[in-house]
Design a protein around this motif. Structure first.
Motif, mmCIF file in Angstrom:
data_model
loop_
_atom_site.group_PDB
_atom_site.id
_atom_site.type_symbol
_atom_site.label_atom_id
_atom_site.label_comp_id
_atom_site.label_asym_id
_atom_site.label_seq_id
_atom_site.Cartn_x
_atom_site.Cartn_y
_atom_site.Cartn_z
ATOM 1 N N SER A 271 0.834 -1.205 0.000
ATOM 2 C CA SER A 271 0.000 0.000 0.000
ATOM 3 C C SER A 271 0.867 1.253 0.000
ATOM 4 N N GLU A 272 1.983 1.203 0.705
ATOM 5 C CA GLU A 272 2.901 2.350 0.717
ATOM 6 C C GLU A 272 3.531 2.544 -0.660
ATOM 7 N N LEU A 273 3.889 1.452 -1.302
ATOM 8 C CA LEU A 273 4.458 1.535 -2.648
ATOM 9 C C LEU A 273 3.443 2.095 -3.642
ATOM 10 N N PHE A 274 2.194 1.704 -3.486
ATOM 11 C CA PHE A 274 1.148 2.125 -4.420
ATOM 12 C C PHE A 274 0.693 3.561 -4.160
ATOM 13 N N LEU A 275 0.501 3.904 -2.878
ATOM 14 C CA LEU A 275 -0.041 5.220 -2.536
ATOM 15 C C LEU A 275 1.030 6.303 -2.445
ATOM 16 N N GLU A 276 2.258 5.903 -2.096
ATOM 17 C CA GLU A 276 3.340 6.879 -1.920
ATOM 18 C C GLU A 276 4.583 6.432 -2.693
ATOM 19 N N PRO A 277 4.479 6.281 -4.014
ATOM 20 C CA PRO A 277 5.605 5.742 -4.784
ATOM 21 C C PRO A 277 6.868 6.607 -4.723
ATOM 22 N N ARG A 278 6.702 7.924 -4.762
ATOM 23 C CA ARG A 278 7.876 8.798 -4.695
ATOM 24 C C ARG A 278 8.562 8.695 -3.342
ATOM 25 N N TYR A 279 7.753 8.619 -2.298
ATOM 26 C CA TYR A 279 8.321 8.470 -0.957
ATOM 27 C C TYR A 279 9.044 7.132 -0.831
ATOM 28 N N ALA A 280 8.458 6.075 -1.373
ATOM 29 C CA ALA A 280 9.088 4.756 -1.311
ATOM 30 C C ALA A 280 10.429 4.765 -2.035
ATOM 31 N N LEU A 281 10.474 5.410 -3.194
ATOM 32 C CA LEU A 281 11.731 5.498 -3.942
ATOM 33 C C LEU A 281 12.749 6.335 -3.181
ATOM 34 N N PHE B 237 6.842 -0.488 6.045
ATOM 35 C CA PHE B 237 5.764 -1.008 6.895
ATOM 36 C C PHE B 237 5.455 -0.039 8.032
ATOM 37 N N VAL B 238 6.488 0.413 8.725
ATOM 38 C CA VAL B 238 6.295 1.299 9.878
ATOM 39 C C VAL B 238 5.724 2.646 9.449
ATOM 40 N N THR B 239 6.252 3.218 8.374
ATOM 41 C CA THR B 239 5.740 4.525 7.953
ATOM 42 C C THR B 239 4.315 4.418 7.418
ATOM 43 N N SER B 240 3.979 3.282 6.830
ATOM 44 C CA SER B 240 2.597 3.075 6.395
ATOM 45 C C SER B 240 1.661 3.050 7.600
ATOM 46 N N LEU B 241 2.079 2.361 8.664
ATOM 47 C CA LEU B 241 1.282 2.318 9.892
ATOM 48 C C LEU B 241 1.149 3.701 10.524
#
Length: 238
Positions: A50-60, A86-90
């Motif tokens: 979900s973090e990769l999908f919703l926040e792709p720039r942040y994940a990169l 995982f933690v930042t998504s939570l």
């Protein structure tokens, strides 16, 4: 850091707050202690996706920041990135939850974990690259525990989930490094505090088991204070 009593304290604080009729969201604790390993891994994977999908720039940006810390191995890099996302998504704001969101392993514990496997100045590098983008909670609890207490608690655990546990017997000097990283993390929290007017930092001494109730009540009181102060961005308690 591992062995400081984060989960035990978080559980007791949640009980106190729930006893006042306030809802507490505590996925991190439930995943770590109340579900099977398969469900834990699957749920964490869903959060990361979900973090990769919703926040792709942040994940990169996160991947690049962790890569800059020169992790000990490719596997440590992958594990560090997975746990960080995982933690930042939570920890991201929860718009539909009217209560307290509590993480026994929060963003700053995750930063410590990445720095633990990284090269010199890993913590500084991560904060410099991600501070303006990562979720910051309303309350941070800093747990001060002496190294012998940490070692004793880790030795009493049945499982060896943390790297610190696994390395203690092989590298006696690892505790000193862990403690130094903890101090650097505390200094980082204090620096960040000046940038966020809604951020409260609670420091407690958690060396003795007898201090659990006193510490839990102190943290709960801080949370009550934040709730009574009025509406604030819905963030986590870490």
């Amino acid at each position: 850091m591992p062995g400081s009593g984060k989960s035990t304290l978080a559980s007791r604080v949640a009980e106190i707050i729930e006893g006042k009729g306030i809802g507490v969201r505590k996925e991190a604790y439930v995943l770590a202690h109340c579900v099977s390993r398969r469900r834990r891994v699957t749920t964490k994977l869903l959060y990361v996706l979900s973090e990769l999908f919703l926040e792709p720039r942040y994940a990169l940006r996160s991947a690049r920041a962790i890569a800059a810390t020169s992790q000990n191995s490719t596997m440590e890099f992958i594990k560090g990135l997975f746990n960080w996302l995982f933690v930042t998504s939570l920890a991201r704001p929860i718009m539909r939850f009217n209560g307290v969101h509590m993480l026994d392993q929060g963003v700053f514990q995750a930063l410590w974990s990445i720095a633990f496997s990284g090269g010199p100045n890993s913590l500084t590098l991560m904060v410099a690259k991600l501070l303006d983008h990562m979720p910051v909670p309303n309350v941070i609890v800093i747990m001060h525990v002496e190294a012998p207490t940490v070692a004793r608690r880790l030795a009493a655990r049945q499982s060896q989930d943390s790297r610190l546990e696994r390395l203690l017997e092989k590298d006696p000097g690892i505790m000193a490094r862990s403690t130094l990283l903890f101090r650097e993390t505390v200094e980082t929290v204090e620096l960040i505090k000046g940038r966020y007017t809604t951020l409260e930092v609670v420091s407690i001494d958690n060396n003795e088991n007898e201090e659990l109730e006193t510490n839990a009540q102190a943290v709960a009181e801080m949370i009550y204070h934040k709730l009574e102060a009025g509406p604030a961005p819905k963030k986590a308690i870490q």
